[in-house]
Write an enzyme that holds these catalytic residues in place. Sequence first.
Site, mmCIF file in Angstrom:
data_model
loop_
_atom_site.group_PDB
_atom_site.id
_atom_site.type_symbol
_atom_site.label_atom_id
_atom_site.label_comp_id
_atom_site.label_asym_id
_atom_site.label_seq_id
_atom_site.Cartn_x
_atom_site.Cartn_y
_atom_site.Cartn_z
ATOM 1 N N GLU A 101 1.270 -18.378 34.594
ATOM 2 C CA GLU A 101 0.542 -19.617 34.322
ATOM 3 C C GLU A 101 1.449 -20.835 34.435
ATOM 4 O OE1 GLU A 101 -3.316 -17.973 33.419
ATOM 5 O OE2 GLU A 101 -2.588 -19.999 33.850
ATOM 6 N N HIS A 115 -8.455 -19.020 41.124
ATOM 7 C CA HIS A 115 -9.180 -20.170 40.581
ATOM 8 C C HIS A 115 -8.818 -21.379 41.436
ATOM 9 C CE1 HIS A 115 -9.237 -17.749 36.658
ATOM 10 N NE2 HIS A 115 -10.419 -17.642 37.260
ATOM 11 N N HIS A 172 -1.527 -18.574 38.617
ATOM 12 C CA HIS A 172 -2.621 -19.410 38.105
ATOM 13 C C HIS A 172 -2.092 -20.734 37.567
ATOM 14 C CE1 HIS A 172 -6.173 -16.620 37.828
ATOM 15 N NE2 HIS A 172 -5.232 -15.754 38.085
ATOM 16 N N GLU A 175 -6.674 -24.505 40.685
ATOM 17 C CA GLU A 175 -5.293 -24.310 40.219
ATOM 18 C C GLU A 175 -4.331 -24.379 41.405
ATOM 19 O OE1 GLU A 175 -7.233 -21.659 36.641
ATOM 20 O OE2 GLU A 175 -5.703 -20.709 37.865
HETATM 21 C C1 GEM Z 1 -6.747 -16.608 32.800
HETATM 22 S S1 GEM Z 1 -6.093 -15.085 32.443
HETATM 23 C C2 GEM Z 1 -6.488 -14.921 30.806
HETATM 24 C C3 GEM Z 1 -5.568 -13.948 30.247
HETATM 25 N N1 GEM Z 1 -5.779 -13.860 28.852
HETATM 26 C C4 GEM Z 1 -5.093 -12.976 28.143
HETATM 27 N N2 GEM Z 1 -5.243 -13.010 26.834
HETATM 28 N N3 GEM Z 1 -4.299 -12.131 28.748
HETATM 29 C C5 GEM Z 1 -8.236 -16.464 33.082
HETATM 30 O O1 GEM Z 1 -8.592 -15.940 34.125
HETATM 31 O O2 GEM Z 1 -9.010 -16.893 32.200
HETATM 32 C C6 GEM Z 1 -5.996 -17.084 33.951
HETATM 33 C C7 GEM Z 1 -6.336 -18.476 34.306
HETATM 34 O O3 GEM Z 1 -7.517 -18.814 34.384
HETATM 35 O O4 GEM Z 1 -5.417 -19.232 34.506
HETATM 36 ZN ZN ZN Z 2 -6.727 -19.315 36.665
#
Ligand code: GEM
Ligand code: ZN
Length: 383
Positions: A343, A174, A267, A177
Amino acid sequence: MTVPATLLLISADFDSGNIELIDASEPGNVRLAIRPDTRSQHFQWFHFKVSGMTPGEHYGFSLENAGQSSYNKAWQGYNAVASYDHSTWFRVPSRFDGQALRFDLEAREGQVWFAYFEPYSRARHEQLIARAVNDAGLELLAVGKSAEGRDIPLLRKGDGAPGKRKLWIIAQQHPGEHMAEWFMEGVIERLQQDGGEELKALLASADLYLVPNMNPDGAFHGHLRTNAMGKDLNRAWQDSSAEHSPEVFFVQQQMNKHGVDLFVDAHGDEEIPHVFTAACEGNPGYTPRIAELEQAFRSHLSQQTKDFQTTHGYKRDQPGQANMTLACNAVGEKYDCLSLTLEMPFKDHDDAPDALTGWSGKRSAQLGKDVLSTFAHLIPKLR
Ligand code: GEM
Ligand code: ZN
């Protein structure tokens, strides 16, 4: 003769720039809007330069479409970042009224940059790759191409000898980020500088496969979420293609060629003011072994640094309900390995807040160094 207010110049025609000018005639209320990603409705990332300010004067800025952004709830508790030299960044108090995000500045200099997070530039990326190869002993193993033809380097630390564990880290699927490539800079910096026993032991039994930036087109264009084809790369891991998601297609080819024993996808998260991981509990092939490895990763990293925690994060997926288009889930399932989304916050890590910078590039880089220690701890357990 009244002296006209100096003309404020707003620009974003540079690497990762994103803003549209509505009206700059009132220095106390410069009206702006964030531009959506190409071929996409997504937007949230902003990065722009203001010049023509008078030091000592007060200026106000308003991002008027913030209420329609991709993660509009995330503006509550968020403070924008600013820099007078495009290098040292600090937070500016911001407020969201449900429609516009506003922030003010008493100018110290004639120009200032604002951004959603401390940007990681393409120029810095090029320097990082050169440093990795020339000073940190990494091999430029392969180079993929983005949709618009930008390089996607895959670096390897290690000789690929049979029997060595293959530890993968990819970053910035992304593009908004930017903390993700700061994280990768920390990983590479430690590989360059640390001759200690812990890293030696890690590298004696494992190779590191690093992709510092998965989405150079999106990063360059100031996107939040998609590549140049409007594709969310973290939803492309079941149907990647050379045409729409060449970035993922390339990395999957390389993973198939070399194998994967551990995977981390770096991310940033717009809303949650904490550093955390998401994992593969919803995968069809999820096992107690993988659950134990996830727990071991989280508990070791929590002991390593105050800049990680396990209380806050995404809701866990129900068994068998994982979205398999995500990198973490697709890779974990295919290679039956520990696989995590890491994250980092656009806000701050509230367990250890920093009033001046919030979460920052420097803290992202330090986290990258700390994660290598957790990798070293986990090596004997991975298979
Ligand atoms: C997220 S990853 C989402 C993961 N969700 C769960 N419940 N495991 C995305 O791609 O939406 C990563 C991000 O965007 O930071
Ligand atoms: Zn992301």
